[in-house]
Write a protein that holds these residues in place. Sequence first.
Motif, mmCIF file in Angstrom:
data_model
loop_
_atom_site.group_PDB
_atom_site.id
_atom_site.type_symbol
_atom_site.label_atom_id
_atom_site.label_comp_id
_atom_site.label_asym_id
_atom_site.label_seq_id
_atom_site.Cartn_x
_atom_site.Cartn_y
_atom_site.Cartn_z
ATOM 1 N N MET A 97 0.826 -1.198 0.000
ATOM 2 C CA MET A 97 0.000 0.000 0.000
ATOM 3 C C MET A 97 0.865 1.254 0.000
ATOM 4 O O MET A 97 0.540 2.254 -0.619
ATOM 5 N N ALA A 98 2.046 1.198 0.730
ATOM 6 C CA ALA A 98 2.905 2.371 0.846
ATOM 7 C C ALA A 98 3.488 2.798 -0.491
ATOM 8 O O ALA A 98 3.968 3.920 -0.629
ATOM 9 N N GLN A 99 3.504 1.899 -1.495
ATOM 10 C CA GLN A 99 4.051 2.223 -2.809
ATOM 11 C C GLN A 99 3.003 2.796 -3.744
ATOM 12 O O GLN A 99 3.311 3.122 -4.889
ATOM 13 N N GLN A 100 1.759 2.963 -3.297
ATOM 14 C CA GLN A 100 0.686 3.385 -4.189
ATOM 15 C C GLN A 100 0.515 4.897 -4.169
ATOM 16 O O GLN A 100 0.866 5.588 -3.214
ATOM 17 N N ILE A 101 -0.073 5.365 -5.270
ATOM 18 C CA ILE A 101 -0.198 6.807 -5.493
ATOM 19 C C ILE A 101 -1.672 7.188 -5.479
ATOM 20 O O ILE A 101 -2.519 6.506 -6.065
ATOM 21 N N GLY A 102 -1.966 8.275 -4.799
ATOM 22 C CA GLY A 102 -3.344 8.737 -4.711
ATOM 23 C C GLY A 102 -3.514 10.137 -5.241
ATOM 24 O O GLY A 102 -2.559 10.912 -5.338
ATOM 25 N N LEU A 103 -4.763 10.473 -5.591
ATOM 26 C CA LEU A 103 -5.118 11.816 -6.033
ATOM 27 C C LEU A 103 -6.413 12.214 -5.329
ATOM 28 O O LEU A 103 -7.433 11.510 -5.434
ATOM 29 N N PHE A 104 -6.356 13.329 -4.593
ATOM 30 C CA PHE A 104 -7.530 13.814 -3.858
ATOM 31 C C PHE A 104 -8.049 15.063 -4.534
ATOM 32 O O PHE A 104 -7.303 16.013 -4.792
ATOM 33 N N LEU A 105 -9.381 15.083 -4.803
ATOM 34 C CA LEU A 105 -10.005 16.197 -5.518
ATOM 35 C C LEU A 105 -11.087 16.826 -4.662
ATOM 36 O O LEU A 105 -12.033 16.150 -4.239
ATOM 37 N N ASN A 106 -10.939 18.142 -4.420
ATOM 38 C CA ASN A 106 -11.976 18.910 -3.730
ATOM 39 C C ASN A 106 -11.716 20.390 -3.981
ATOM 40 O O ASN A 106 -10.557 20.821 -4.012
ATOM 41 N N PRO A 107 -12.765 21.210 -4.157
ATOM 42 C CA PRO A 107 -12.554 22.624 -4.485
ATOM 43 C C PRO A 107 -12.201 23.512 -3.295
ATOM 44 O O PRO A 107 -11.854 24.682 -3.478
ATOM 45 N N VAL A 108 -12.292 22.986 -2.061
ATOM 46 C CA VAL A 108 -12.075 23.805 -0.876
ATOM 47 C C VAL A 108 -10.633 23.634 -0.382
ATOM 48 O O VAL A 108 -10.207 22.516 -0.057
ATOM 49 N N GLY A 109 -9.901 24.751 -0.311
ATOM 50 C CA GLY A 109 -8.487 24.694 0.037
ATOM 51 C C GLY A 109 -8.233 24.044 1.382
ATOM 52 O O GLY A 109 -7.315 23.216 1.520
ATOM 53 N N GLN A 110 -9.002 24.386 2.401
ATOM 54 C CA GLN A 110 -8.755 23.849 3.730
ATOM 55 C C GLN A 110 -8.991 22.350 3.778
ATOM 56 O O GLN A 110 -8.271 21.620 4.477
ATOM 57 N N ARG A 111 -9.982 21.878 3.022
ATOM 58 C CA ARG A 111 -10.237 20.427 3.003
ATOM 59 C C ARG A 111 -9.069 19.701 2.345
ATOM 60 O O ARG A 111 -8.692 18.599 2.762
ATOM 61 N N ARG A 112 -8.489 20.290 1.317
ATOM 62 C CA ARG A 112 -7.333 19.671 0.671
ATOM 63 C C ARG A 112 -6.148 19.631 1.629
ATOM 64 O O ARG A 112 -5.445 18.613 1.720
ATOM 65 N N VAL A 113 -5.929 20.728 2.336
ATOM 66 C CA VAL A 113 -4.817 20.786 3.306
ATOM 67 C C VAL A 113 -5.028 19.755 4.410
ATOM 68 O O VAL A 113 -4.104 19.018 4.789
ATOM 69 N N ASP A 114 -6.267 19.677 4.926
ATOM 70 C CA ASP A 114 -6.562 18.734 6.007
ATOM 71 C C ASP A 114 -6.378 17.297 5.547
ATOM 72 O O ASP A 114 -5.796 16.468 6.276
ATOM 73 N N PHE A 115 -6.846 16.978 4.343
ATOM 74 C CA PHE A 115 -6.735 15.599 3.849
ATOM 75 C C PHE A 115 -5.263 15.229 3.673
ATOM 76 O O PHE A 115 -4.829 14.137 4.075
ATOM 77 N N GLN A 116 -4.501 16.138 3.097
ATOM 78 C CA GLN A 116 -3.086 15.842 2.876
ATOM 79 C C GLN A 116 -2.357 15.654 4.207
ATOM 80 O O GLN A 116 -1.519 14.752 4.350
ATOM 81 N N GLY A 117 -2.688 16.465 5.194
ATOM 82 C CA GLY A 117 -2.020 16.357 6.473
ATOM 83 C C GLY A 117 -2.365 15.076 7.215
ATOM 84 O O GLY A 117 -1.515 14.528 7.945
ATOM 85 N N MET A 118 -3.585 14.565 7.040
ATOM 86 C CA MET A 118 -4.036 13.409 7.810
ATOM 87 C C MET A 118 -3.822 12.077 7.104
ATOM 88 O O MET A 118 -3.657 11.044 7.765
ATOM 89 N N TYR A 119 -3.792 12.069 5.753
ATOM 90 C CA TYR A 119 -3.808 10.785 5.053
ATOM 91 C C TYR A 119 -2.659 10.596 4.062
ATOM 92 O O TYR A 119 -2.611 9.583 3.368
ATOM 93 N N ALA A 120 -1.729 11.536 4.013
ATOM 94 C CA ALA A 120 -0.588 11.378 3.099
ATOM 95 C C ALA A 120 0.232 10.147 3.439
ATOM 96 O O ALA A 120 0.857 9.529 2.562
ATOM 97 N N ASP A 121 0.205 9.760 4.732
ATOM 98 C CA ASP A 121 1.006 8.598 5.140
ATOM 99 C C ASP A 121 0.481 7.291 4.557
ATOM 100 O O ASP A 121 1.178 6.265 4.608
ATOM 101 N N MET A 122 -0.711 7.303 3.989
ATOM 102 C CA MET A 122 -1.280 6.088 3.418
ATOM 103 C C MET A 122 -0.807 5.847 1.985
ATOM 104 O O MET A 122 -1.107 4.799 1.403
ATOM 105 N N PHE A 123 -0.064 6.804 1.422
ATOM 106 C CA PHE A 123 0.362 6.722 0.021
ATOM 107 C C PHE A 123 1.867 6.962 -0.097
ATOM 108 O O PHE A 123 2.462 7.657 0.738
ATOM 109 N N ALA A 124 2.454 6.382 -1.142
ATOM 110 C CA ALA A 124 3.842 6.733 -1.458
ATOM 111 C C ALA A 124 3.900 8.185 -1.911
ATOM 112 O O ALA A 124 4.819 8.935 -1.548
ATOM 113 N N ARG A 125 2.896 8.587 -2.709
ATOM 114 C CA ARG A 125 2.752 9.980 -3.117
ATOM 115 C C ARG A 125 1.257 10.298 -3.135
ATOM 116 O O ARG A 125 0.431 9.469 -3.534
ATOM 117 N N LEU A 126 0.921 11.520 -2.740
ATOM 118 C CA LEU A 126 -0.478 11.962 -2.762
ATOM 119 C C LEU A 126 -0.551 13.304 -3.474
ATOM 120 O O LEU A 126 0.025 14.292 -3.027
#
Length: 478
Positions: free
Chosen positions: A1-30
């Motif tokens: 799972m750590a080698q997988q790449i994710g893409l998160f889509l949302n128009p709200v800046g704070q939601r993007r920042v929050d998602f990246q801060g909380m779930y980036a560890d689940m991906f090799a790259r996000l």
Amino acid sequence: MAQQIGLFLNPVGQRRVDFQGMYADMFARLFIADGTEQATLLLGQERVDLLIIDLERFDSSFDLDAIAELIARRAGAPVLLLCPFISAGWLPALMKAGPLAYAIAPLDDTDLRVAITAQLDTPTTSGTPADDLRALLALRTRMQQALLDVDDITNVAEQICVALCDVPGAVHASLFRMDVPGDLQLEAQYSPTGLNLARVLHRSDRLLQSPLRHAFPGLVAACSNEMALLDAPAKAGEPELALSLVDKGVEMVIGLPLGAAPGSALAGSLCLMFGRARQFSCAELDSFMALAQLAGFGLRMAAMSRENEALLGRVTHLATVDALTGVANRRHGEHLLELEIKRARRYKVPVALIGFDIDRFKAINDQFGHPVGDAALRTVAEVTQSVLRASDVLIRSGGEEFLIIVPHTSAIDALKIAEKIRVAVAQTDIAGCDRLTISLGVGQLADQESADALMQRVDAALGRAKRAGRNCVELAMS
């Protein structure tokens, strides 16, 4: 799972920042995208193992097609939709664009990690057991057949709710409808477990004013004309509502608008509650929406039937009732006399006819005016009705002339009734003019006599009453 790449889509800046801060560890790259154009560009440049689309703050009227195109570009590669429970109307349309999984928001950190992990480890999409889908298709047919012979709105709503409880896993079905004053009411409900939704909502009418209108899916769907799907009662944000639903064995609730297009007037909703939560497939959601549209059609047909009956009643009233006095008009009166004569001959019982008119009525009109004359006609009709029995029929046969059909009555008894009417009218004050009198003729139907012949005899007796000085009763000659 750590080698997988994710893409998160949302128009709200704070939601993007929050998602990246909380779930980036689940991906090799996000990767993070703020719109479909940026997401499309990233998908064209990078390998993405999981596309996560957070629908919060997207607008279906503007963004639906673009997001659908993005899903279609994935060509079956994993897509996870994070869908607010009040905006589940996105799901059927986006599911048609390509395979995807969805999670109903709001989601806590643990639930969202589980949803992401499931797609990264073993990508799945919601499927429908063949038996469940066949049951839904059969239910649609049963609802169509049930609605064919029902023309009362309440009965239609009750039959719909009973039928919907055949949906696999359903423990309660309800129907909300906009009532005439313009508010939402619980029109009908059915539960094989005895669940009473009115107690859960603390009311059954004026539901547009309910504090739960933004939390309970049935009310959300009725107020927004959009599907609402709550797969865990706690997500509604109303602890008392959640506890009440869970206590009654409800784990999932779906609200479906009654076939109303976005922007149209509110019509109401269907609401289904289930004993366990699970993912629905596109085919199931389409079937649910089709059932709601069918229910809305059935209600509209029932309403049209009721309106047609009211219109028919109005037309019948206009065709059979004298507009000024409210009694039977001449045409309808003659029809009723023919029927009464047939009945009298069939059962060998007497029937009498009384005819009368207002003495010197032309002078009343000339001296006091036609409005006073009209008032006099109405008063005479009202006074006469007050003397008659329920079985007697008063008819305005023309101008100031009236007929009375007196069933099961001989000439002698009809004379007594006529005399009571004469006295009652003579003693009544008429607004705007002096008291008035009437002259009457009475006749009993003879063997083999026609209605026309009886009316002619009664009219001749009335003429004799006029010649005898008016304000009296004469018996028709046989």
